[in-house]
Design a protein around this motif. Structure first.
Motif, PDB file in Angstrom:
ATOM      1  N   ASN A 450       0.848  -1.206   0.000  1.00 54.46           N
ATOM      2  CA  ASN A 450       0.000   0.000   0.000  1.00 54.46           C
ATOM      3  C   ASN A 450       0.879   1.249   0.000  1.00 54.46           C
ATOM      4  OD1 ASN A 450      -2.755  -1.348   0.590  1.00 54.46           O
ATOM      5  ND2 ASN A 450      -1.404  -2.165   2.203  1.00 54.46           N
ATOM      6  N   PRO A 451       1.562   1.492  -1.111  1.00 54.08           N
ATOM      7  CA  PRO A 451       2.562   2.567  -1.126  1.00 54.08           C
ATOM      8  C   PRO A 451       1.980   3.963  -1.271  1.00 54.08           C
ATOM      9  CG  PRO A 451       2.511   1.477  -3.253  1.00 54.08           C
ATOM     10  CD  PRO A 451       1.510   0.770  -2.390  1.00 54.08           C
ATOM     11  N   GLY A 452       1.835   4.649  -0.141  1.00 47.56           N
ATOM     12  CA  GLY A 452       1.487   6.062  -0.174  1.00 47.56           C
ATOM     13  C   GLY A 452       2.740   6.896   0.006  1.00 47.56           C
ATOM     14  N   PRO A 453       2.627   8.209   0.045  1.00 46.22           N
ATOM     15  CA  PRO A 453       3.804   9.085   0.192  1.00 46.22           C
ATOM     16  C   PRO A 453       4.632   8.769   1.434  1.00 46.22           C
ATOM     17  CG  PRO A 453       1.877  10.361  -0.440  1.00 46.22           C
ATOM     18  CD  PRO A 453       1.378   8.990  -0.131  1.00 46.22           C
ATOM     19  N   ASP A 454       3.959   8.520   2.569  1.00 46.54           N
ATOM     20  CA  ASP A 454       4.689   8.212   3.805  1.00 46.54           C
ATOM     21  C   ASP A 454       5.419   6.881   3.688  1.00 46.54           C
ATOM     22  OD1 ASP A 454       3.793  10.552   4.926  1.00 46.54           O
ATOM     23  OD2 ASP A 454       2.129   9.607   6.010  1.00 46.54           O
ATOM     24  N   GLU A 455       4.750   5.887   3.104  1.00 49.53           N
ATOM     25  CA  GLU A 455       5.361   4.563   2.966  1.00 49.53           C
ATOM     26  C   GLU A 455       6.582   4.612   2.036  1.00 49.53           C
ATOM     27  OE1 GLU A 455       1.435   4.067   4.606  1.00 49.53           O
ATOM     28  OE2 GLU A 455       2.128   5.135   2.809  1.00 49.53           O
ATOM     29  N   GLN A 502      10.578  13.100  -7.278  1.00 47.84           N
ATOM     30  CA  GLN A 502       9.967  14.229  -6.587  1.00 47.84           C
ATOM     31  C   GLN A 502      10.959  15.340  -6.284  1.00 47.84           C
ATOM     32  OE1 GLN A 502       6.565  14.589  -6.023  1.00 47.84           O
ATOM     33  NE2 GLN A 502       6.680  12.841  -7.421  1.00 47.84           N
ATOM     34  N   ASN A 503      12.238  14.958  -6.156  1.00 48.29           N
ATOM     35  CA  ASN A 503      13.237  15.985  -5.871  1.00 48.29           C
ATOM     36  C   ASN A 503      13.426  16.865  -7.103  1.00 48.29           C
ATOM     37  OD1 ASN A 503      13.848  15.121  -3.222  1.00 48.29           O
ATOM     38  ND2 ASN A 503      15.047  13.438  -4.072  1.00 48.29           N
ATOM     39  N   PRO A 504      13.349  18.161  -6.948  1.00 49.53           N
ATOM     40  CA  PRO A 504      13.422  19.063  -8.108  1.00 49.53           C
ATOM     41  C   PRO A 504      14.780  19.028  -8.788  1.00 49.53           C
ATOM     42  CG  PRO A 504      13.477  20.289  -6.039  1.00 49.53           C
ATOM     43  CD  PRO A 504      13.180  18.881  -5.677  1.00 49.53           C
ATOM     44  N   SER A 505      14.797  19.469 -10.027  1.00 54.50           N
ATOM     45  CA  SER A 505      16.018  19.501 -10.834  1.00 54.50           C
ATOM     46  C   SER A 505      17.066  20.402 -10.194  1.00 54.50           C
ATOM     47  CB  SER A 505      15.683  20.013 -12.231  1.00 54.50           C
ATOM     48  OG  SER A 505      16.857  20.280 -12.957  1.00 54.50           O
ATOM     49  N   PRO A 506      18.354  20.068 -10.358  1.00 56.14           N
ATOM     50  CA  PRO A 506      19.405  20.916  -9.787  1.00 56.14           C
ATOM     51  C   PRO A 506      19.480  22.288 -10.437  1.00 56.14           C
ATOM     52  CG  PRO A 506      20.261  18.746 -10.392  1.00 56.14           C
ATOM     53  CD  PRO A 506      18.901  18.862 -10.999  1.00 56.14           C
ATOM     54  N   SER A 507      19.084  22.371 -11.705  1.00 57.41           N
ATOM     55  CA  SER A 507      19.227  23.650 -12.398  1.00 57.41           C
ATOM     56  C   SER A 507      17.937  24.033 -13.097  1.00 57.41           C
ATOM     57  CB  SER A 507      20.360  23.573 -13.431  1.00 57.41           C
ATOM     58  OG  SER A 507      20.118  22.536 -14.363  1.00 57.41           O
ATOM     59  N   GLY A 508      17.773  25.331 -13.289  1.00 57.96           N
ATOM     60  CA  GLY A 508      16.585  25.817 -13.971  1.00 57.96           C
ATOM     61  C   GLY A 508      16.931  26.240 -15.384  1.00 57.96           C
TER      62      GLY A 508
END
Length: 638
Positions: A450-455, A502-508
């Protein structure tokens, strides 16, 4: 008369790599040959497939856009101080991209025929050329460039010339002595009383022999010589003496040459002068300072957390020394991780001694997160868990109570030696992280089913566990259960991959670093969140999809993946390189600013550091694209 234009060119270039590695005379000569070009907005510098020019270019003012011919998509932007157009000159091939002025721009055109001889003379400049050659490739970790790139970890520069044989060594002047006629029993009592490993035999004020613990073991404890015999019977004689001005390297060589563990120092270095000091092999090891073997031995002998804390200061000094000498980061992380694990293990042993009874059942102490991956080079927070053997239901809570009490002692002492408490309380002292084998199977199975964000977050932390102490079979059985569940519920990997994206890109846009917009670290670059975590998270989901256990280190995971998937070998090796480069960068920043190295103040980085950091961003983007496609993350219903 001075050439003021070339002086201005030299003054500009000296602030940027690789020109900052040139001495002033070399830079002045080169600057005389630089051609200054003015480009209007949208003017072309060179086109795709054009033969290479005799110059490469440095942006003085403005910006240059690099694109594929006929495409409006900008692949890269070169701004002040950036070098471009160098790779074709090195590879003897046509330009692969089109370079066009993105705004009104002034360029410095540097002639390769004048620059190349300087590169051959200067190692740092030569390395920059190789790095620049590799920066437009997917894999700067390839065999062609290995050992020549920042952080690649296959070569070390020559050690800092703090010459050991010029370093004086401290020795003991508190000599314990006896005469030739002293009975063995009495001299052994004197040695024990003074807690020394040897005693000097004196005659007429001069040293004539030495008796060590080894002599007592081999000649007396075996029954070869009675304890009522005089010292003369078992002493080593004639003695080997040295002057008191002995250096560290000389002491090491003397001990190895004569195969002895103690040196007698006299006033003039001869046996005909009074003894002034004694030097043991242990003294030499201590004098060597931050030696891994010495630190490991000290950790194992430590009797409380306060002593361990002092030893950990030595570990940090060792780490700094390794980085200063450019020791390969892969080797550094292995050594520091071993010392970290040894420190944790010793804390556990000491904590067990404080418990009123032995553990009721076998257990395993699991280190999680960065320490579990062997990447915790700095003193960051602790993440850990306890896994204990299954017990009958009516004994479960009583058993858990024992291990929670033990975990509390361990966690407290880990904090004492320098590992901060986990802000989210992901520690074995929390009942949520202290379970029986059956319970951990249930917990991890629930995360997977049951993979939610917390899991997903909990899985990301827990699935990097390493066995620091205890029963390995318990952890192996848990690993098998995790892989079984992952195979039964493949959708979990899609969710885990989604979490990795989910982690944003290092550069814009236009390669700018994406910095924090508000809060305590406003305008700082989050190295952990935007660069390290995407690389780490991708490695975790990929290695889990292959059901590979016991490989937790990110770089090693990618190296294993390169073996398993030859068609992606180049990308995975690039990821291995990038993970080590980023780890080294964070560690250096953390030691420099005495913090975790997570948040970087970009204004304090020089151009060379920014270039090296940005070089990893392309790899991050490519590995994220791979897992997005492979695990069909776009189809994930959120």
């Amino acid at each position: 008369m001075k050439n003021t234009i070339s002086e201005r060119v030299a003054d500009f270039l000296k602030s940027f790599p690789p020109f900052n590695a040139l001495d002033s005379k070399q830079l002045d000569i080169l600057s005389m040959e630089v051609v200054i070009l003015h480009k209007e907005n949208n003017a072309i510098v060179f086109t795709e497939k054009e033969a290479p020019h005799e110059h490469f270019y440095v942006v003085n003012k403005g910006a240059i856009a690099l694109t594929k011919k006929g495409s409006s998509q900008i692949l890269d932007i070169c701004d002040e101080g950036d070098v471009f157009g160098l790779r074709p000159l090195l590879a003897h091939e046509s330009y692969k991209l089109e370079a066009r002025a993105h705004e009104e721009t002034i360029l410095y055109a540097v002639p390769i025929k004048h620059f190349k001889p300087l590169a051959l003379e200067n190692k740092r400049v030569g390395n920059f050329l190789i790095e620049s050659f590799a920066s437009n490739t997917r894999n700067p970790y390839s065999i062609k460039h290995r050992g020549k790139l920042y952080g690649s970890g296959d070569t070390a520069e020559k050690l800092d010339p703090k010459i050991l044989d010029l370093q004086p060594i401290s020795y003991s002047t508190d000599l314990i002595t006896c005469t030739e006629g002293t009975k063995i029993m009495n001299l052994a009592t004197t040695m024990a009383k003074n807690n020394v490993s040897c005693i000097l035999v004196i005659k007429d004020g001069l040293p004539v022999g030495i008796i060590t613990d080894k002599d007592l073991r081999k000649k007396v404890a075996t029954g070869e010589c009675p304890i009522t015999e005089p010292a003369k019977t078992i002493m080593s004689s004639p003695i080997i003496t040295y002057p008191s001005e002995l250096t560290l390297a000389q002491a090491q060589m003397a001990m190895m040459k004569s195969n002895i563990s103690h040196l007698i120092l006299t006033e003039d270095g001869t046996p005909d002068a009074p003894a002034v000091g004694l030097l043991s092999k242990h003294d030499v090891m201590v004098a060597l300072g931050n030696n891994p073997a010495v630190l490991l031995r000290a950790i194992k002998r430590a009797m409380d957390a306060k002593v361990l804390r002092k030893i950990r200061h030595g570990i940090m000094n060792l780490l700094q020394g390794y980085l200063d000498q450019n020791i390969p980061i892969g080797l550094v992380s292995k050594i520091i991780s071993e010392l970290n694990d040894a420190s944790t293990k010793r804390v556990i042993e000491l904590s067990l001694q404080k418990m009123p009874s032995e553990p009721p059942v076998p257990f395993t102490w699991l280190t999680l997160g960065s320490q579990g991956r062997g990447e915790q080079l700095l003193n960051t927070d602790q993440d850990n868990a306890i896994l204990f053997a299954d017990v009958p239901a009516d004994e479960l809570e009583q058993t858990r109570y024992y291990f929670l009490k033990l975990a509390s002692l361990i966690s407290t002492d880990l904090n004492t030696i320098g590992f901060e408490y986990c802000p989210a309380e992901m520690m074995a002292s929390n009942p949520a992280w202290c379970h029986s084998l059956w319970e951990w199977k249930e917990v991890t199975g629930r995360w997977i089913n049951n993979p939610g964000p917390d899991e997903i977050l909990l899985s990301s932390i827990f699935f990097d566990y390493n066995i620091t102490y205890g029963d390995r079979t318990l952890a192996d059985e848990l690993s098998d259960s995790i892989f079984d569940h992952a195979r039964m519920f493949p959708q979990f990997l899609t969710h885990l991959a989604g979490g990795a994206l989910q982690n944003p890109s290092p550069s814009g846009f236009f390669r700018d670093f994406l910095v924090e917009q508000d809060g305590e670290h406003k305008d700082f670059f989050d190295l952990k969140l935007r660069a390290l975590m995407p690389i780490i998270d991708a490695a975790r989901v990929l290695i889990l999809s292959h059901s590979i256990k016991s490989i937790n280190n990110t770089a090693e995971r990618y190296e294993k993946l390169a073996e398993l998937e030859p068609n992606n070998k180049e990308l995975f090796q690039a990821c291995s390189y990038a993970s080590k480069a980023l780890l080294k960068f964070r560690t250096k920043q953390g030691l420099l600013h005495n913090d975790s190295g997570r948040y970087i103040e970009l204004q304090r980085l020089n151009k060379e550091e920014k270039i090296k950091l940005k070089r990893t961003f392309k790899t991050i983007k490519e590995i994220q694209s791979l897992i997005e496609i492979r695990f069909q993350v776009k189809n994930l219903i959120r």
